[in-house]
Design an enzyme around this catalytic site. Structure first.
Site, PDB file in Angstrom:
ATOM      1  N   GLU A 153       0.831  -1.204   0.000  1.00 12.15           N
ATOM      2  CA  GLU A 153       0.000   0.000   0.000  1.00 12.15           C
ATOM      3  C   GLU A 153       0.869   1.259   0.000  1.00 12.15           C
ATOM      4  O   GLU A 153       0.548   2.247  -0.678  1.00 12.15           O
ATOM      5  CB  GLU A 153      -0.939  -0.011   1.203  1.00 12.15           C
ATOM      6  CG  GLU A 153      -2.043  -1.067   1.068  1.00 12.15           C
ATOM      7  CD  GLU A 153      -2.955  -1.135   2.275  1.00 12.15           C
ATOM      8  OE1 GLU A 153      -4.165  -0.905   2.113  1.00 12.15           O
ATOM      9  OE2 GLU A 153      -2.454  -1.423   3.379  1.00 12.15           O
ATOM     10  N   GLU A 180      -4.365  -9.304   4.144  1.00 11.10           N
ATOM     11  CA  GLU A 180      -5.175  -8.935   5.310  1.00 11.10           C
ATOM     12  C   GLU A 180      -6.401  -9.817   5.517  1.00 11.10           C
ATOM     13  O   GLU A 180      -6.828 -10.047   6.655  1.00 11.10           O
ATOM     14  CB  GLU A 180      -5.607  -7.467   5.197  1.00 11.10           C
ATOM     15  CG  GLU A 180      -4.512  -6.460   5.433  1.00 11.10           C
ATOM     16  CD  GLU A 180      -3.650  -6.185   4.207  1.00 11.10           C
ATOM     17  OE1 GLU A 180      -2.791  -5.291   4.264  1.00 11.10           O
ATOM     18  OE2 GLU A 180      -3.838  -6.871   3.170  1.00 11.10           O
TER      19      GLU A 180
END
Length: 702
Positions: A105, A125
């Protein structure tokens, strides 16, 4: 832990290091933000490269900060990414190795990305019940496409950078030094003039996005009914079709909801519990494991063969010893058949099958074990048999060889006393089928040396097992607890339930199999043999008689075509048995019990709380070091539902006060004496605490 800046031809190179995976903890985030600001304030700098120290770019968030205020303390990951994205000077991320979660990210906030071809990238995640919460669901679809991004995010799988080389995720994928390549690329782009691209400004392109999202949503819903995170991931990725800030709002809402969901709490508990299980409190990094280059296994049956395959799969030569040629040949044939089955499924090549078989040395002579660094016996569960085997092992084993018993219930200290080197003896309790099941109970004897324990834990990682340490007791952690679970299942039959109802209730709760289907699969005669020993050693222990009656009828399970259920040859489907039902009802009558209707809730509570109560005793006694160790045993070896995270965590979620109240209610019924609560359960419930807030008092060790 450090963030450093160097300069190369007017390009600032910011390197952050936080071993072992360069987790982006608070100190790293602050250091990176400060270094970025300093580079932007330096007139001699025209561009910025950010890279990770060592061979990893970043594994994402620093797991030491999970569930602590530091995780969101400013500057948080959003702040760092915003600073990178808003930098007046162009930023290039040099992805030198594995890049996961927040690491990926972060890279998506930069203008450019250069990756080493061997690097792996991913957003995992979902595996802990959440979704990427720092823009991953919005930026990744903009650079790799809607379908690829959705697949990566919903699966949590990592992908080699080379497979994404043609996407806008990377401006270059290189074989050589990634920082050199990043500096060169940045200088070229600066020379070409701006503006420098931002991922957030790109649009997601797809020929029929709405149809694809609808199709994906149906597939994900069918595959993840117990887990809300995958569907939330679909929703967030679908929002990437909207303006960036709108999509970010959807992502943040989904992340917040998931973070507080019971499923995510359970998955995070399992994630951290598995890592904690690999640590032994009194064994530090100064304890050096022994080398394991050659292994000996005694017994070529189902268990011994499966144990051997674990080591062969890891490239470790195995000497497989049996007492009869026929048994040895049969064991080798079974191992080959297992490998050939894998080859037919495309999991192995024929060459790999032969390579693995070549690592096996069969022998009828114990002397062949003389060069083994680790010797594991997998013979019949009988002290006299174990003694004979260990005396033979000791006569041939070299000094420093580790001697292990695969016993599932016997006293490891008593077995160690059969040798003159108890410090080298421990239990390695593999679960059947040993080449498939992840769990390995590492049983620490009273005199087991610390380096032997360190070796066992390191070896477990090498053969890809989930190792949990247990102290010495009858049944260790898993089997000692499952005995109480099985007793309650039997008592329920005495009171009014039938096997199919009990199994349905436990499977609806989430177990892979109910207790009676599991008994038929494992072999009901195994439990019968253990009970016979218990009747001698623990005459005060009350057992339901229906299990013994079943075995007296020759109903051992699937291997005999009949157990608690009837089976059709060649088919494992369980069919309710009229003969078994008649036996159960007759047994109730003999006991003078009027059979009653029993709810599924009562079935679940009695079986699960029986596990919980015995687990509390294990913690009290120091047999298990942590409540999470017990949960990992049940998640890895007994089919406990992952989304409930194990019997101890489940009890914590229900509330120990409520668990205790339910147990006291059952204590007023049939076999109420079985519901004597563990003192630790009473103590923690009274204090308003949980099992996972308690650390067991360790036993003294050598």
């Amino acid at each position: 832990m450090a963030v450093t800046t160097t300069s190369r031809d007017g390009i600032a190179v910011i390197t952050f290091e936080n071993p072992p995976v360069n987790g982006m903890g608070l100190a790293i985030r602050r250091g990176m933000t400060d270094a970025l600001a300093a580079a932007n304030a330096d007139d001699a700098i025209s561009g910025i490269v950010i890279t990770g120290g060592g061979t990893i770019f970043s594994g994402g968030a620093d797991i030491k900060e999970f569930n602590t205020p530091r995780a969101e303390q400013a500057p948080n990951l959003h702040d760092v990414i915003a600073a990178v994205e808003a930098s007046p000077k162009p930023v290039c991320i040099a992805i030198n190795g594995t890049t996961l979660g927040g690491g990926l990210e972060l890279s998506l906030g930069a203008n450019y990305r250069v990756a080493n071809a061997k690097a792996e990238v991913g957003l995992p995640e979902v595996k802990i019940g959440i979704l990427p919460g720092a823009g991953g669901t919005q930026r990744l679809p903009r650079v790799v496409g809607l379908e690829t991004a959705l697949n990566m995010i919903v699966s949590g799988a990592s992908v080699p950078a080379g497979k994404l080389a043609r996407t806008a995720l990377f401006d270059a994928v290189v074989e050589g030094d990634v920082v050199d390549a990043a500096v060169a690329l940045l200088k070229d782009r600066i020379a070409a003039g701006g503006p420098h691209p931002r991922v957030r400004d790109r649009k997601v392109e797809h020929d029929d996005a709405e149809a694809f999202i609808a199709w994906a949503r149906m597939g994900v819903a069918a595959a993840s009914k117990h887990f809300p995170a995958p569907l939330r991931c679909v929703d967030a990725v679908a929002a990437s079709l909207k303006p960036f800030d709108v999509g970010m709002t959807v992502e943040r809402e989904g992340f917040t909801v998931l973070l507080n969901s019971p499923e995510s709490k359970a998955l995070r508990h399992a994630f951290f519990g598995e890592r904690a299980a690999g640590k032994i409190d009194d064994i530090g990094a100064d304890v050096v494991p022994r080398a394991i280059d050659r292994v000996g296994v005694i017994g070529a049956g189902t268990m011994g063969g499966g144990i051997s395959m674990n080591f062969v799969n890891a490239g470790i030569p195995v000497v497989l010893v049996e007492t009869a040629q026929e048994a040895l040949d049969r064991g080798l044939a079974t191992i080959r058949r297992n490998y050939e089955a894998s080859a037919k499924k495309g999991k192995l090549t024929e060459a790999q099958v032969e390579q693995r078989m070549a690592l096996l040395t069969p022998s009828l002579d114990y002397a062949a074990l003389g060069e083994a660094d680790l010797i594991i016996e997998a013979v019949y569960e009988d002290y006299a048999v174990k003694q004979s085997v260990f005396e033979k092992i000791e006569a041939v084993a070299k000094p420093g060889a580790i001697l292990a018993t695969n016993t599932s219930t016997l006293d490891v200290d008593r077995i160690a006393a059969f040798t003159k080197r108890p410090q080298d003896v421990l239990g390695l309790h593999f679960f059947s089928p040993a080449n498939v099941m992840r769990l390995l109970e590492v049983v620490r004897g009273a005199q087991t040396a610390k380096d032997v324990m360190a070796t066992a834990m390191a070896m477990a990682k090498r053969i890809r097992k989930t190792a949990v340490v247990s102290g010495v007791c009858d049944g260790f952690i898993g089997n000692r607890m499952i005995e109480q679970y099985s007793r309650q299942a039997g008592f329920l039959l005495e009171e009014g339930a039938l096997p199919q109802q009990v199994d349905r209730a436990m499977e609806a709760f989430g177990f892979a199999m109910g207790p009676f289907r599991m008994g038929d699969l494992a072999g009901n005669d195994i439990g019968w043999a253990i009970r016979k020993r218990r009747y001698v050693e623990q005459p005060g222990m009350v057992y339901p008689k229906n299990g013994d009656l079943l075995c007296e009828m020759g109903r051992y399970g699937q291997k005999t075509g009949k157990g608690w259920y009837d089976y059709v040859p060649g088919d494992r489907t369980p069919h309710p048995s009229a003969e078994v039902e008649a036996m159960i009802i007759a047994q109730s009558q003999e006991l003078g019990i009027t059979r009653r209707a029993i709810s599924d809730q009562e079935i679940v509570e009695r079986l699960v709380y029986a596990l919980t109560n015995e687990g509390a005793r294990l913690l009290e006694e120091g047999i298990a070091a942590r409540a999470s160790d017990i949960d990992i045993v049940y998640l890895s070896g007994y089919g406990f539902p992952v989304w409930r995270a194990g019997p101890m965590f489940h009890a914590d979620q229900v509330g120990l006060y409520n668990v205790l109240a339910a147990m006291r209610g059952y204590a007023r019924g049939h076999r109420g004496e079985c519901w004597e609560p563990a003192p630790l359960l009473v103590e923690l419930a009274g204090a308003g605490l949980s099992f996972n807030q308690y650390t067991a008092r360790p036993r003294a060790a050598a």
